[in-house]
Motif scaffolding. Structure first.
Motif, PDB file in Angstrom:
ATOM      1  N   LYS A 108       2.858  -6.753  15.286  1.00 17.38           N
ATOM      2  CA  LYS A 108       2.091  -6.536  14.057  1.00 17.38           C
ATOM      3  C   LYS A 108       1.358  -7.817  13.647  1.00 17.38           C
ATOM      4  CE  LYS A 108       5.086  -2.859  12.322  1.00 17.38           C
ATOM      5  NZ  LYS A 108       6.063  -2.435  11.290  1.00 17.38           N
ATOM      6  N   ILE A 109       1.999  -8.957  13.817  1.00 20.01           N
ATOM      7  CA  ILE A 109       1.340 -10.230  13.511  1.00 20.01           C
ATOM      8  C   ILE A 109       0.161 -10.444  14.450  1.00 20.01           C
ATOM      9  CG2 ILE A 109       1.615 -12.734  13.486  1.00 20.01           C
ATOM     10  CD1 ILE A 109       2.953 -11.355  11.132  1.00 20.01           C
ATOM     11  N   ARG A 110       0.340 -10.118  15.732  1.00 18.72           N
ATOM     12  CA  ARG A 110      -0.768 -10.251  16.698  1.00 18.72           C
ATOM     13  C   ARG A 110      -1.940  -9.355  16.305  1.00 18.72           C
ATOM     14  NH1 ARG A 110       3.455 -10.372  20.568  1.00 18.72           N
ATOM     15  NH2 ARG A 110       3.133  -8.154  21.026  1.00 18.72           N
ATOM     16  N   ALA A 111      -1.636  -8.162  15.824  1.00 17.97           N
ATOM     17  CA  ALA A 111      -2.696  -7.231  15.413  1.00 17.97           C
ATOM     18  C   ALA A 111      -3.490  -7.798  14.238  1.00 17.97           C
ATOM     19  CB  ALA A 111      -2.099  -5.874  15.054  1.00 17.97           C
ATOM     20  N   LEU A 112      -2.787  -8.409  13.271  1.00 20.22           N
ATOM     21  CA  LEU A 112      -3.485  -9.008  12.135  1.00 20.22           C
ATOM     22  C   LEU A 112      -4.311 -10.222  12.567  1.00 20.22           C
ATOM     23  CD1 LEU A 112      -1.042  -8.946   9.071  1.00 20.22           C
ATOM     24  CD2 LEU A 112      -3.092  -7.574   9.460  1.00 20.22           C
ATOM     25  N   LEU A 145      -0.480  -3.678  -6.301  1.00 17.03           N
ATOM     26  CA  LEU A 145      -0.169  -3.030  -5.025  1.00 17.03           C
ATOM     27  C   LEU A 145       0.052  -4.031  -3.897  1.00 17.03           C
ATOM     28  CD1 LEU A 145      -2.595   0.032  -4.782  1.00 17.03           C
ATOM     29  CD2 LEU A 145      -0.121   0.092  -4.934  1.00 17.03           C
ATOM     30  N   GLU A 146      -0.856  -4.992  -3.785  1.00 18.08           N
ATOM     31  CA  GLU A 146      -0.881  -5.805  -2.580  1.00 18.08           C
ATOM     32  C   GLU A 146       0.161  -6.907  -2.565  1.00 18.08           C
ATOM     33  OE1 GLU A 146      -4.722  -6.453  -0.688  1.00 18.08           O
ATOM     34  OE2 GLU A 146      -5.627  -5.199  -2.250  1.00 18.08           O
ATOM     35  N   ALA A 147       0.611  -7.355  -3.717  1.00 14.99           N
ATOM     36  CA  ALA A 147       1.714  -8.311  -3.744  1.00 14.99           C
ATOM     37  C   ALA A 147       2.976  -7.662  -3.170  1.00 14.99           C
ATOM     38  CB  ALA A 147       1.972  -8.797  -5.170  1.00 14.99           C
ATOM     39  N   GLU A 148       3.234  -6.427  -3.601  1.00 18.74           N
ATOM     40  CA  GLU A 148       4.400  -5.709  -3.086  1.00 18.74           C
ATOM     41  C   GLU A 148       4.204  -5.332  -1.618  1.00 18.74           C
ATOM     42  OE1 GLU A 148       8.085  -4.503  -2.879  1.00 18.74           O
ATOM     43  OE2 GLU A 148       7.196  -5.462  -4.648  1.00 18.74           O
ATOM     44  N   MET A 149       2.966  -5.031  -1.233  1.00 16.50           N
ATOM     45  CA  MET A 149       2.697  -4.690   0.168  1.00 16.50           C
ATOM     46  C   MET A 149       3.040  -5.851   1.093  1.00 16.50           C
ATOM     47  SD  MET A 149      -0.842  -3.422   2.019  1.00 16.50           S
ATOM     48  CE  MET A 149      -1.734  -4.964   1.709  1.00 16.50           C
ATOM     49  N   VAL A 150       2.727  -7.060   0.671  1.00 17.29           N
ATOM     50  CA  VAL A 150       3.033  -8.244   1.486  1.00 17.29           C
ATOM     51  C   VAL A 150       4.543  -8.349   1.696  1.00 17.29           C
ATOM     52  CG1 VAL A 150       3.047 -10.764   1.495  1.00 17.29           C
ATOM     53  CG2 VAL A 150       0.958  -9.536   0.906  1.00 17.29           C
ATOM     54  N   ARG A 160      -5.564  -2.527   6.976  1.00 18.28           N
ATOM     55  CA  ARG A 160      -4.893  -2.707   8.266  1.00 18.28           C
ATOM     56  C   ARG A 160      -3.418  -3.055   8.077  1.00 18.28           C
ATOM     57  NH1 ARG A 160      -3.919  -0.949  12.750  1.00 18.28           N
ATOM     58  NH2 ARG A 160      -3.859  -2.288  14.593  1.00 18.28           N
ATOM     59  N   MET A 161      -3.117  -3.844   7.079  1.00 20.30           N
ATOM     60  CA  MET A 161      -1.718  -4.180   6.810  1.00 20.30           C
ATOM     61  C   MET A 161      -0.914  -2.915   6.506  1.00 20.30           C
ATOM     62  SD  MET A 161      -1.744  -7.734   4.594  1.00 20.30           S
ATOM     63  CE  MET A 161       0.051  -7.697   4.505  1.00 20.30           C
ATOM     64  N   GLU A 215      -1.680   0.149   7.393  1.00 22.71           N
ATOM     65  CA  GLU A 215      -1.623   0.968   8.610  1.00 22.71           C
ATOM     66  C   GLU A 215      -0.536   0.471   9.554  1.00 22.71           C
ATOM     67  OE1 GLU A 215      -6.330   2.318   8.912  1.00 22.71           O
ATOM     68  OE2 GLU A 215      -5.606   0.584  10.039  1.00 22.71           O
ATOM     69  N   LEU A 216      -0.424  -0.850   9.696  1.00 23.74           N
ATOM     70  CA  LEU A 216       0.589  -1.419  10.583  1.00 23.74           C
ATOM     71  C   LEU A 216       2.004  -1.145  10.072  1.00 23.74           C
ATOM     72  CD1 LEU A 216      -1.151  -4.820  11.408  1.00 23.74           C
ATOM     73  CD2 LEU A 216      -0.647  -2.975  13.036  1.00 23.74           C
ATOM     74  N   MET A 217       2.126  -0.937   8.772  1.00 20.92           N
ATOM     75  CA  MET A 217       3.420  -0.570   8.191  1.00 20.92           C
ATOM     76  C   MET A 217       3.726   0.906   8.397  1.00 20.92           C
ATOM     77  SD  MET A 217       2.973  -2.617   4.597  1.00 20.92           S
ATOM     78  CE  MET A 217       4.327  -1.746   3.792  1.00 20.92           C
ATOM     79  N   GLY A 218       2.722   1.679   8.815  1.00 21.53           N
ATOM     80  CA  GLY A 218       2.904   3.111   8.996  1.00 21.53           C
ATOM     81  C   GLY A 218       2.882   3.885   7.685  1.00 21.53           C
TER      82      GLY A 218
END
Length: 225
Positions: free
Chosen positions: A101-105, A85-90, A134-135, A137-140
């Motif tokens: 979004k970068i500032r939020a992370l 999941l997370e490789a594709e999420m990145v 959080r990643m 969530e920031l993607m919506g």
């Protein structure tokens, strides 16, 4: 009203598990929970059933409810799913990345560091897990965020049972490195670092540790209904 009450019980018990206040194997006595939250045992049963659907607790006939104690096989499967999941999420995150979004992370990673410096174990544990959610969530992507949230909760049990005490600091440093790669729009590096991060967490698990135990009343002492 009943639905919101049940949801509060589910949320409270989930948080207690994620923050390592409720440990694997702890018996969740219905009457104790009903007394603590000031509700009927029926509402407690509904909450426990929801938690069992999320694999955070197990329901045993004639014995009751217990905080789940993931097996070694389950632990490895959870990490395998997270890697997929997370490789594709990145990659997807970078495709729609913005400075905001970068500032939020970066703000999230800064909060992790503050919790670690303050030795706030509960806050630290929650923030380290929430970084991944959080990643999403920031993607919506609400579905991904919910799915990751459930996996992170299961990982909280796994790490509590099998992880060394020094692993949290390494996780924070690895999160910071991932964010730096995202800020540089380096997709290959960000994916590599995320996969390496999950590999490191799994590699740091010690599968011959004794099962921890805890007391229900103490674990919920900080939760007010």
């Amino acid at each position: 009203m009943e639905t919101s009450t049940t949801g509060f019980i589910v949320e409270s018990l989930t948080r207690a598990i994620v923050e390592h206040r409720l440990l694997p194997g702890t018996k969740l006595a219905e009457q104790k929970l009903a007394d603590h939250f000031g509700v009927s045992r029926t509402l407690v049963r509904q909450a426990l059933f929801q938690l069992s659907q999320n694999r955070l607790i197990r329901l045993e006939p004639a014995r009751g409810a217990f905080v789940a104690a993931p097996s070694v096989q389950e632990a490895r499967q959870v990490f395998a799913v997270r890697r997929m999941l997370e490789a594709e999420m990145v990659r997807a995150f970078l495709a729609q990345s913005t400075p905001a979004k970068i500032r939020a992370l970066k703000a999230h990673v800064a909060a992790e560091k503050k919790a670690m410096e303050g030795n706030d174990v509960g806050q630290r544990t929650e923030l380290l897990g929430d970084f991944h959610v959080r990643m999403a969530e920031l993607m919506g992507n609400d579905v991904l965020a919910q799915l990751l949230g459930e996996l992170i909760s299961r990982c909280a049990l796994i790490t509590l049972m099998y992880q060394s005490t020094t692993a949290a600091e390494h996780s924070h440093e690895e999160h910071a490195a991932i964010v730096a790669a995202l800020a540089a729009s380096d997709a290959a590096q960000a994916v590599r670092l995320m996969q390496q991060h999950l590999d490191n967490v799994e590699a740091g698990l010690t599968f011959d540790r004794d099962l921890p135990t805890n007391d229900l009343s103490m674990a919920l002492s900080s939760v007010s209904p």
